[in-house]
Scaffold this active site. Structure first.
Site, PDB file in Angstrom:
ATOM      1  N   HIS A 254     138.737 177.014  56.810  1.00 49.11           N
ATOM      2  CA  HIS A 254     138.728 176.613  58.227  1.00 49.11           C
ATOM      3  C   HIS A 254     139.546 177.611  59.062  1.00 49.11           C
ATOM      4  O   HIS A 254     140.287 177.208  59.963  1.00 49.11           O
ATOM      5  CB  HIS A 254     139.277 175.197  58.390  1.00 49.11           C
ATOM      6  CG  HIS A 254     138.354 174.141  57.864  1.00 49.11           C
ATOM      7  ND1 HIS A 254     137.223 173.743  58.542  1.00 49.11           N
ATOM      8  CD2 HIS A 254     138.388 173.409  56.729  1.00 49.11           C
ATOM      9  CE1 HIS A 254     136.598 172.792  57.846  1.00 49.11           C
ATOM     10  NE2 HIS A 254     137.278 172.583  56.737  1.00 49.11           N
ATOM     11  N   ASP A 318     141.484 171.886  52.718  1.00 49.78           N
ATOM     12  CA  ASP A 318     140.234 171.216  52.356  1.00 49.78           C
ATOM     13  C   ASP A 318     139.031 172.142  52.514  1.00 49.78           C
ATOM     14  O   ASP A 318     139.077 173.158  53.197  1.00 49.78           O
ATOM     15  CB  ASP A 318     140.036 169.978  53.237  1.00 49.78           C
ATOM     16  CG  ASP A 318     139.952 170.343  54.726  1.00 49.78           C
ATOM     17  OD1 ASP A 318     140.788 171.160  55.168  1.00 49.78           O
ATOM     18  OD2 ASP A 318     139.077 169.828  55.417  1.00 49.78           O
ATOM     19  N   GLU A 319     137.952 171.764  51.876  1.00 50.81           N
ATOM     20  CA  GLU A 319     136.608 172.319  52.085  1.00 50.81           C
ATOM     21  C   GLU A 319     136.557 173.844  52.004  1.00 50.81           C
ATOM     22  O   GLU A 319     135.813 174.488  52.744  1.00 50.81           O
ATOM     23  CB  GLU A 319     136.041 171.843  53.443  1.00 50.81           C
ATOM     24  CG  GLU A 319     135.850 170.333  53.498  1.00 50.81           C
ATOM     25  CD  GLU A 319     135.245 169.884  54.823  1.00 50.81           C
ATOM     26  OE1 GLU A 319     134.441 168.956  54.810  1.00 50.81           O
ATOM     27  OE2 GLU A 319     135.598 170.463  55.867  1.00 50.81           O
ATOM     28  N   ASN A 320     137.307 174.405  51.098  1.00 52.02           N
ATOM     29  CA  ASN A 320     137.219 175.854  50.871  1.00 52.02           C
ATOM     30  C   ASN A 320     136.260 176.107  49.717  1.00 52.02           C
ATOM     31  O   ASN A 320     136.594 175.858  48.560  1.00 52.02           O
ATOM     32  CB  ASN A 320     138.599 176.428  50.561  1.00 52.02           C
ATOM     33  CG  ASN A 320     138.517 177.897  50.170  1.00 52.02           C
ATOM     34  OD1 ASN A 320     137.613 178.610  50.596  1.00 52.02           O
ATOM     35  ND2 ASN A 320     139.457 178.338  49.349  1.00 52.02           N
TER      36      ASN A 320
END
Length: 677
Positions: A254, A318-320
């Site tokens: 992000h 998160d969400e890597n």
């Protein structure tokens, strides 16, 4: 045996009494214990308030707010509009005492005791924060008859079930100015929430001034960011309300906004980056093998951390998906040289480096549950957003984290941007029936509501947060056995309007949007539709993240609609009851709603059409026609086979989305048809 029977009778009597009290008082969160007496404290112009306690700044602020809201609500011209020390008024009407000023840490005591007699109200707490929690309860107790406003005689002993009761607001996807933040902090305090989690960075913007790395706010914010003075202002404002502020700087993923300013820190050599305009998960990622990244983060955190006095600092994590890591030969070589088998191992390496940086700044690391890997130190807090939350032993990361020795907080089940019913959120029980040791239970600190802002602007954010967050606040404050959803909904209906007292715009801004849709014509027909339509749920409104950009219009019909459409709830209840009983009372309820909908298209057609409301015409027409058909059926008037065929076709039409909303009464219309066969 007789003693056991007596005990059971007392328990049953207490449960019956508590149930009756819930019907009487519109308190939210519901307190730990409440008992009635036969007294009544009348509000008149002679009301006074005294405070006994050191450093009374928080309580003074709370009392001033209390008196203004009390006066506004009651219409009473109170002679003395501020609190005074007890030493100056031993006979004050409302006497508040506390022992110490809260430090705004996890272990603060927020308990209070409240006693209302006919001639005096006493509020006793260990800390000033406990006292201001009690003042909110006192204000919620205000009621009236034909001639006077009064506080009913009750004794309340109250304390929170969980120590962490938070709201996260994402200000990166859409920037929300400080007035938006302040009014939501006021609303949080009104329902006894105590943690504001400020999501300040993401792919769509870096929202805080940095004097060391000015390109961050100059190039990566579109000019929409908070100055450091504004950050201090919000932190101080929250402190006065007894609310801790925890910043989030989301790394290593992000990171598009950060890399727009400093591309040399990215994992893709030679790449240039632009602020992301769509929603979703994107590839740009900080390079965890580049020592300059750690220099940058240490310098940045050293500058920013002092703005936030709280011990905790959220690093996201998160969400890597690691796509740029996989494509970078140098990063792959680094992994091999350091025996890092997977990207999770590499991210753990990164997180551990960050934790050491934060430790030097006297901060504890918080991260989304992806950071929970075997080598992650137990000093980190795991923020659970994935996995089962009903019967959490099935695999929820909250319980897993607690069992592994981490302190943990829950957001799974509290994602209000998914546009799901308040009942679903209210029934999200953080611990469930899973067996935990006392130590494991103590590691579950509480939970946070998450307001991701891909689809919300300052105009609409309040309607997405409230009133559902008030019900979640109760789940995190009140005893575990407070679970009656019908009673919660009754109380929430009152609390919903009380939120306007503190500036929340969720009710009045709906009409602002509808007037915009109609070009300032009569909005009554649009209002009727909005009472049975809800925005598409669970991210299907912006599926794939590419329908809306961050600067797309968010003044559409879907933005005026909200979850738990009020006429839809009424209709569902009436149809359910009628299907069981066929009573005249429930039949009358159904007819009254069907008559409104059957006539509404005529009013809709009187609005001069424009491209914003034309997509609603099919919805309006078919709802009207279906309602006319069902009116005939429920009134035992004749309908033909052709009418029935047309009805079924129109029902199928109404099952489709219209302008990013769904008509949420379709199933109930079908159920009514079946009940009328």
């Amino acid at each position: 045996m007789n003693r056991l029977i007596a005990i059971l009778c007392l328990i049953a009597l207490n449960c019956f009494s508590q149930s009756n009290l819930k019907e009487t008082y519109n308190l939210m969160p519901w307190p730990k214990s409440i008992e009635e007496n036969n007294h009544r404290f009348v509000i008149d112009e002679n009301l006074t308030v005294s405070i006994e306690g050191d450093s009374p700044k928080r309580v003074q602020h709370a009392v001033t707010s209390f008196l203004r809201r009390l006066s506004n609500r009651s219409g009473v011209f109170i002679n003395e509009g501020f609190a005074m020390p007890l030493s100056e008024n031993q006979q004050a009407s409302i006497q508040i005492s506390f022992k110490e000023s809260a430090k705004l840490i996890v272990d603060d005591d927020e308990s209070y005791k409240l006693d209302i007699q006919s001639n005096k109200v006493t509020l006793v707490a260990h800390t000033d924060v406990g006292a201001i929690r009690g003042l909110e309860t006192l204000l919620q107790l205000l009621t009236n008859n034909d001639s006077e406003y009064y506080l009913p005689g009750v004794s309340i002993s109250d304390a929170p079930r969980f120590v962490w009761r938070g709201l996260m607001i994402d200000v990166s996807r859409h920037f929300h100015p400080i007035d938006v933040i302040k009014r939501n902090l006021d609303a949080m305090a009104s329902v006894k929430m105590n943690v504001f989690h400020w999501h300040l960075t993401d792919d769509q913007g870096f929202r805080i001034e940095s004097k060391i790395y000015p390109k961050l706010h100059e190039l990566a914010s579109d000019g929409l960011y908070y100055t450091q003075d504004q950050i201090k202002e919000i932190v101080e404002y929250a402190s006065i309300l007894g609310i801790r502020v925890i910043p989030e700087f989301d790394v290593p993923g992000h990171a598009t906004a950060i890399l727009t300013a400093y591309p040399e820190l990215g994992s893709k050599p030679g790449a240039t980056y632009k602020i992301e305009r769509y929603a979703g998960v994107f590839d740009p990622t900080l390079d965890p093998t580049n020592e300059d990244v750690y220099v940058f983060l240490e310098n940045l955190f050293t500058e920013i951390a002092p703005l936030f006095p709280d011990f905790y600092f959220h690093i996201g994590g998160d969400e890597n998906e690691g796509k740029h890591w996989d494509a970078n030969e140098q990063i792959q070589k680094f992994k091999k040289d350091h025996n890092l088998s997977t990207n999770h191992d590499l991210q753990t390496y990164f997180n551990i480096r960050l934790e050491k940086i934060l430790n030097k700044l006297d901060k504890k690391l918080v991260g989304w549950d992806e950071i929970m890997t075997p080598n992650m130190p137990k000093t980190a807090i795991i923020h659970s957003w994935r996995g089962e939350h009903e019967g959490l032993a099935k695999g929820g990361t909250l319980i897993e984290a607690a069992k592994k020795g981490y302190n943990t907080i829950l957001s799974n089940g509290f994602y209000i941007d998914r546009m799901e019913s308040v009942v679903k959120h209210y029934q999200t029980e953080p611990i469930g029936d899973v067996q935990l040791t006392e130590d494991e239970r103590s590691r579950i600190l509480g939970g946070e509501v998450t307001m991701w802002s891909e689809l919300v602007t300052p105009l609409t954010i309040d309607s997405r947060i409230w009133p559902r967050t008030a019900a979640i606040a109760e789940r995190l404050w009140s005893p575990k056995n407070i679970t009656d959803t019908d009673n919660m909904l009754k109380r929430l209906e009152v609390i919903n309007y009380r939120l306007e007292d503190v500036g929340i715009t969720h009710i009045r801004n709906k009409d602002v949007i509808l007037r915009n849709l109609s070009n300032n014509q009569d909005i009554s027909a649009l209002e009727v539709l909005s009472h049975v339509c809800e925005p598409l749920k669970i991210y299907s409104r912006n599926e794939g993240g590419t329908e809306y950009k961050t600067y797309s219009p968010f003044t559409l019909f879907a933005d005026a609609c909200n979850v738990d459409a009020k006429d839809a709830l009424k209709f569902k209840k009436a149809v359910t009851n009628y299907s069981k009983t066929h009573s005249e009372a429930h039949k009358t309820d159904i007819i009254s709603l069907l008559e409104i909908w059957s006539k509404n298209h005529e009013a809709f057609q009187k609005i001069d059409k424009n491209p914003k409301i034309t997509p609603l015409e099919t919805l309006s027409y078919n709802l009207s026609e279906v309602s006319k058909f069902l009116l005939k059926r429920i009134k035992n008037e004749r309908t033909s086979k052709k009418d029935m065929k047309t009805f079924k076709s129109q029902i199928e039409t109404l099952k489709q989305p219209f302008a990013d909303v769904e008509l949420v009464i379709v199933n109930d219309l079908e159920n009514l048809f079946e009940a009328l066969k």
